[in-house]
Design a protein around this motif. Structure first.
Motif, mmCIF file in Angstrom:
data_model
loop_
_atom_site.group_PDB
_atom_site.id
_atom_site.type_symbol
_atom_site.label_atom_id
_atom_site.label_comp_id
_atom_site.label_asym_id
_atom_site.label_seq_id
_atom_site.Cartn_x
_atom_site.Cartn_y
_atom_site.Cartn_z
ATOM 1 N N GLU A 149 26.995 -1.497 9.932
ATOM 2 C CA GLU A 149 26.129 -0.424 10.414
ATOM 3 C C GLU A 149 25.167 -0.959 11.476
ATOM 4 O O GLU A 149 24.721 -2.112 11.418
ATOM 5 C CB GLU A 149 25.332 0.175 9.262
ATOM 6 N N LYS A 150 24.876 -0.117 12.450
ATOM 7 C CA LYS A 150 23.928 -0.464 13.493
ATOM 8 C C LYS A 150 22.542 -0.018 13.056
ATOM 9 O O LYS A 150 22.189 1.160 13.159
ATOM 10 C CB LYS A 150 24.305 0.215 14.810
ATOM 11 N N ILE A 151 21.770 -0.949 12.524
ATOM 12 C CA ILE A 151 20.419 -0.648 12.060
ATOM 13 C C ILE A 151 19.442 -1.527 12.824
ATOM 14 O O ILE A 151 19.787 -2.599 13.328
ATOM 15 C CB ILE A 151 20.276 -0.869 10.540
ATOM 16 N N SER A 152 18.207 -1.094 12.893
ATOM 17 C CA SER A 152 17.189 -1.833 13.635
ATOM 18 C C SER A 152 16.757 -3.068 12.849
ATOM 19 O O SER A 152 17.011 -3.201 11.647
ATOM 20 C CB SER A 152 15.987 -0.926 13.902
ATOM 21 N N GLU A 153 16.075 -3.973 13.541
ATOM 22 C CA GLU A 153 15.598 -5.182 12.898
ATOM 23 C C GLU A 153 14.529 -4.883 11.856
ATOM 24 O O GLU A 153 14.454 -5.538 10.810
ATOM 25 C CB GLU A 153 15.060 -6.150 13.956
ATOM 26 N N THR A 208 13.193 -4.525 6.102
ATOM 27 C CA THR A 208 12.798 -3.736 4.933
ATOM 28 C C THR A 208 13.869 -3.794 3.852
ATOM 29 O O THR A 208 13.561 -3.898 2.652
ATOM 30 C CB THR A 208 12.543 -2.280 5.358
ATOM 31 N N LEU A 209 15.143 -3.711 4.251
ATOM 32 C CA LEU A 209 16.232 -3.822 3.289
ATOM 33 C C LEU A 209 16.234 -5.195 2.617
ATOM 34 O O LEU A 209 16.444 -5.319 1.395
ATOM 35 C CB LEU A 209 17.564 -3.571 4.004
ATOM 36 N N ASN A 210 15.970 -6.253 3.371
ATOM 37 C CA ASN A 210 15.904 -7.590 2.777
ATOM 38 C C ASN A 210 14.743 -7.702 1.788
ATOM 39 O O ASN A 210 14.873 -8.338 0.729
ATOM 40 C CB ASN A 210 15.751 -8.637 3.881
ATOM 41 N N ALA A 211 13.613 -7.075 2.119
ATOM 42 C CA ALA A 211 12.487 -7.079 1.175
ATOM 43 C C ALA A 211 12.845 -6.333 -0.106
ATOM 44 O O ALA A 211 12.485 -6.753 -1.215
ATOM 45 C CB ALA A 211 11.261 -6.460 1.836
ATOM 46 N N MET A 270 8.687 4.023 9.405
ATOM 47 C CA MET A 270 7.529 3.144 9.260
ATOM 48 C C MET A 270 7.620 1.914 10.159
ATOM 49 O O MET A 270 6.605 1.281 10.440
ATOM 50 C CB MET A 270 7.393 2.711 7.798
ATOM 51 N N GLY A 271 8.833 1.551 10.605
ATOM 52 C CA GLY A 271 8.965 0.431 11.532
ATOM 53 C C GLY A 271 8.561 -0.883 10.904
ATOM 54 O O GLY A 271 9.039 -1.277 9.832
ATOM 55 N N ARG A 272 7.654 -1.615 11.573
ATOM 56 C CA ARG A 272 7.229 -2.918 11.086
ATOM 57 C C ARG A 272 6.419 -2.837 9.805
ATOM 58 O O ARG A 272 6.311 -3.821 9.073
ATOM 59 C CB ARG A 272 6.402 -3.617 12.166
ATOM 60 N N GLU A 273 5.829 -1.681 9.536
ATOM 61 C CA GLU A 273 5.047 -1.515 8.311
ATOM 62 C C GLU A 273 5.931 -1.304 7.092
ATOM 63 O O GLU A 273 5.421 -1.213 5.972
ATOM 64 C CB GLU A 273 4.097 -0.325 8.455
ATOM 65 N N GLY A 274 7.243 -1.209 7.286
ATOM 66 C CA GLY A 274 8.130 -0.936 6.151
ATOM 67 C C GLY A 274 8.151 -2.066 5.148
ATOM 68 O O GLY A 274 8.179 -1.822 3.927
ATOM 69 N N VAL A 275 8.148 -3.322 5.601
ATOM 70 C CA VAL A 275 8.179 -4.473 4.683
ATOM 71 C C VAL A 275 6.923 -4.492 3.826
ATOM 72 O O VAL A 275 6.976 -4.658 2.600
ATOM 73 C CB VAL A 275 8.340 -5.776 5.483
ATOM 74 N N THR A 276 5.769 -4.310 4.452
ATOM 75 C CA THR A 276 4.508 -4.305 3.702
ATOM 76 C C THR A 276 4.474 -3.154 2.705
ATOM 77 O O THR A 276 4.044 -3.328 1.553
ATOM 78 C CB THR A 276 3.330 -4.206 4.680
ATOM 79 N N ALA A 277 4.920 -1.961 3.151
ATOM 80 C CA ALA A 277 4.932 -0.818 2.242
ATOM 81 C C ALA A 277 5.880 -1.046 1.069
ATOM 82 O O ALA A 277 5.593 -0.633 -0.068
ATOM 83 C CB ALA A 277 5.330 0.442 3.015
ATOM 84 N N MET A 278 7.011 -1.704 1.308
ATOM 85 C CA MET A 278 7.959 -1.972 0.227
ATOM 86 C C MET A 278 7.356 -2.929 -0.801
ATOM 87 O O MET A 278 7.486 -2.737 -2.020
ATOM 88 C CB MET A 278 9.252 -2.543 0.809
ATOM 89 N N HIS A 279 6.694 -3.987 -0.339
ATOM 90 C CA HIS A 279 6.049 -4.928 -1.270
ATOM 91 C C HIS A 279 4.920 -4.238 -2.048
ATOM 92 O O HIS A 279 4.748 -4.487 -3.252
ATOM 93 C CB HIS A 279 5.509 -6.134 -0.510
#
Length: 628
Positions: free
Chosen positions: A433-437, A442-445, A394-403
């Motif tokens: 771990e090497k994870i994307s920003e 999304t993990l922080n959300a 989902m990329g940048r949409e992951g934070v919004t989807a998580m909320h």
């Protein structure tokens, strides 16, 4: 009566001629008939010696008359004269009937011959007609063949003539085209020369005229520029005067100023309010009527689902609570533990208290997802299942989807059990771990929304590699349950219906779950003609599974050898005998090697103390260490 007149005298006495006359002795019939007088000279044999006369009476024998007269006298004198006469009449009638019968036969034979002749004539006529028809057909075919040949020859001649005419026409057209092209080229060349000459003459004349009229042209340009500048200045002066007068009139009129400011303020407030109200209404409708994009499966009833499947929704609402462990194969210790969790969750739901977060880890196919569904149904809660692998794409949409997911979970009236399958796919360690920003955000959300316990939703994580979780995730887990592989006494196949057929524990494949073992015989039964599962089918499927597992382990060893090329050992293989190990937090680890290479999926890599031998996972002598 022919014997009276000497006819048939050539017959031998007592032979097969006519019957003997009556009165001559015993005969056929009554036996009172008369016998013929003996023929002198042996009958017709003596008459043949005499010379045959030449007239028509030469064959007349007078002895017959004599015999007839003598017989007539004897007959008259006999008492059987009437019987003899009657017998003679009957014989004569019989002869007549025989002659008539022969005549009828002769007539019938004649008719048959006529019919046969008619049939033969008809057959001959039919053959003649058939032959004539064949001849006519052959003649017609031959004539048609000749006509076709003549037509083909005419068509061929016509085609040749057409081709010749077409060739001549093409040659003529080519010649005409070449002549036309040459003419056009010549015309273009002449036109180009004329245009060049005309352009040169015009340019020479224009240059000469410009040289002669240079002063006049400069004066015209100067006049046009001055006129344009004067026009622009007057326009600006007029516009400034109009704008200044209008602004002065607007400023001096306080009613217009107040109305304008109020209108602009109301317009800005209206636009802002409509925009935010629309966004809030959309989020509210989506949170209560829709389903978040991360949710793959849910038991929560929405308005759209109720409208689409009213009967199914009604059955779900009227269904009774089920046992949380129905259909789940677990060991006795694990079954007692998860039953306590189910009872505690049910009572938490009744008392509207805060739910605990649970981590279920273990090999695949051990019933983690099934138990999560059963736990939700048993506790009277809704469940929602999401997969960790859906978050990263989902990329940048992951934070919004998580909320949106947690907002949707907080709107549940019955309480929601949020089951995250393969949670280690996006809840990885942020430090190593090497994870994307985007995934980190999304993990922080996720950590922000799960920082405190909630009475609206219950978080259940499932993973095969729990050691990859971030430490903050481990801090939010209240209870961890290890769903290990069931042993032999728990491996009863669900498809047998309690018939006693068990899921075999294969020594070479201890990590094989009941789901994998049960599906293969089930497929064999479905593929059979009668659809009956036999013991031979199970043995064949188990042998095939063992062979496939060996092949997979060979690939694993090859991959490990390529990954550790140039090192001392293969981290995917068990530790060699006599390797010293130490215990850290209840786990056996090598001091100089990371934990990720301490075990593979088939053999125990080490034991506490010293690696005495390569012990399979099913060995009861040592406790296996499962680390990935």
């Amino acid at each position: 009566m022919s014997w009276l007149f000497g006819l048939n005298r050539g017959a031998a006495p007592g032979g097969g001629g006519d019957a003997a006359p009556p009165g001559t002795g015993t005969g056929a019939g009554s036996g009172a008939g008369l016998s013929l007088p003996p023929t002198p000279g042996g009958g017709s044999g003596g008459a043949g010696d005499r010379q045959t006369p030449k007239d028509k009476w030469s064959n007349f024998d007078p002895t017959g008359l004599e015999r007839a007269a003598k017989a007539a006298r004897e007959l008259d004198a006999s008492r059987h004269a009437k019987d003899a006469l009657s017998l003679a009449q009957m014989q004569e009638q019989t002869l007549q009937l025989e002659q008539q019968a022969k005549l009828k036969e002769y007539e019938a034979a004649i008719e048959q011959l006529k019919n046969e002749q008619i049939r033969v004539q008809a057959e001959e006529r039919r053959k003649t007609l058939s032959e004539e028809t064949k001849q006519h057909q052959a003649r017609a075919q031959y004539q048609d063949k000749l006509a076709r040949q003549r037509y083909d020859e005419q068509m061929r001649q016509q085609q040749l003539a057409n081709e010749e005419n077409l060739r001549k026409q093409e040659e003529s057209v080519q010649k005409q085209e070449a002549m036309r092209r040459a003419t056009v080229e010549r015309e273009m060349e002449l036109r180009h020369k004329n245009e060049m000459l005309r352009a040169e003459a015009e340019a020479r004349a224009r240059a000469k005229a410009e040289r002669e009229n240079a002063d006049i042209i400069r004066e015209q340009i100067r006049l046009k520029a001055a006129e344009h500048r004067q026009t622009v200045l007057e326009s600006l002066k007029t516009a400034g005067m109009l704008f200044g007068e209008g602004f002065r009139a607007f400023v001096t009129d306080w009613d217009k100023v107040t109305a304008t400011v109020a209108g602009l303020t109301l317009l800005a407030v209206g636009v802002y309010s409509a925009k935010n109200a629309t966004a809030v209404a959309g989020r509210y409708i989506e949170a209560r009527l829709g389903k978040p994009s991360l949710v793959r499966e849910t038991s929560r009833i929405t308005v759209l689902e109720a409208l689409k499947h009213p009967i199914k929704v009604g059955k779900r609402l009227t269904s009774k609570a089920q046992d949380a462990l129905e259909g789940v194969v677990l060991s006795p210790q694990l079954e007692a533990r998860v039953r306590d969790i189910a009872i505690a969750t049910r009572n938490t739901k009744k008392n509207k208290s805060l739910y605990r977060n649970i981590l279920m880890y273990g090999p695949p196919g051990t019933g983690k997802t099934l138990f999560a569904k059963k736990l939700a149904v048993h506790s009277g809660m809704d469940y929602a299942i999401m997969t960790g692998g859906d978050v990263a794409p989902m990329g940048r949409e992951g934070v919004t989807a998580m909320h949106k997911l947690f907002d949707w979970a907080n709107t549940s009236r019955r309480g929601l059990l949020l089951f995250v399958d393969e949670a280690d796919a996006f809840l990885r360690k942020r430090a190593t771990e090497k994870i994307s920003e985007d995934l980190r955000a999304t993990l922080n959300a996720f950590l922000h929304r799960t920082g405190q316990h909630s009475n609206k939703f219950m978080l259940v994580l499932a993973s095969n590699q729990p050691e990859q979780f971030d430490w903050a995730i481990n801090d939010r887990i209240d209870e961890m349950v290890n769903f290990d592989l069931p042993q032999l006494e728990e491996r009863e196949l669900p498809l047998t219906g309690g018939s006693g057929l068990r899921c075999p524990l294969i020594p070479e494949m201890p990590s094989l779950g009941c789901a994998e073992v049960s599906l293969s015989p089930q497929a064999a039964a479905y593929a059979s003609e009668d659809g009956v599962l036999t013991e031979a089918m199970i043995d064949a499927r188990v042998a095939d599974a063992v062979r496939q597992h060996r092949q997979k382990m060979e690939w694993l060893k090859t991959e490990g050898a390529e990954a550790t090329k140039g090192t001392a050992r293969n981290p995917l293989l068990p530790f060699p005998k006599g390797t010293p190990v130490r215990e850290v937090s209840g786990a056996c680890l090598l001091p100089l090697l990371p934990s990720s290479c301490s075990c593979n999926t088939e053999f125990c890599c080490c034991i506490c103390g010293t690696a005495e031998e390569d012990v399979p996972l099913s060995s009861p002598e040592h406790e296996p260490v499962l680390m990935r």
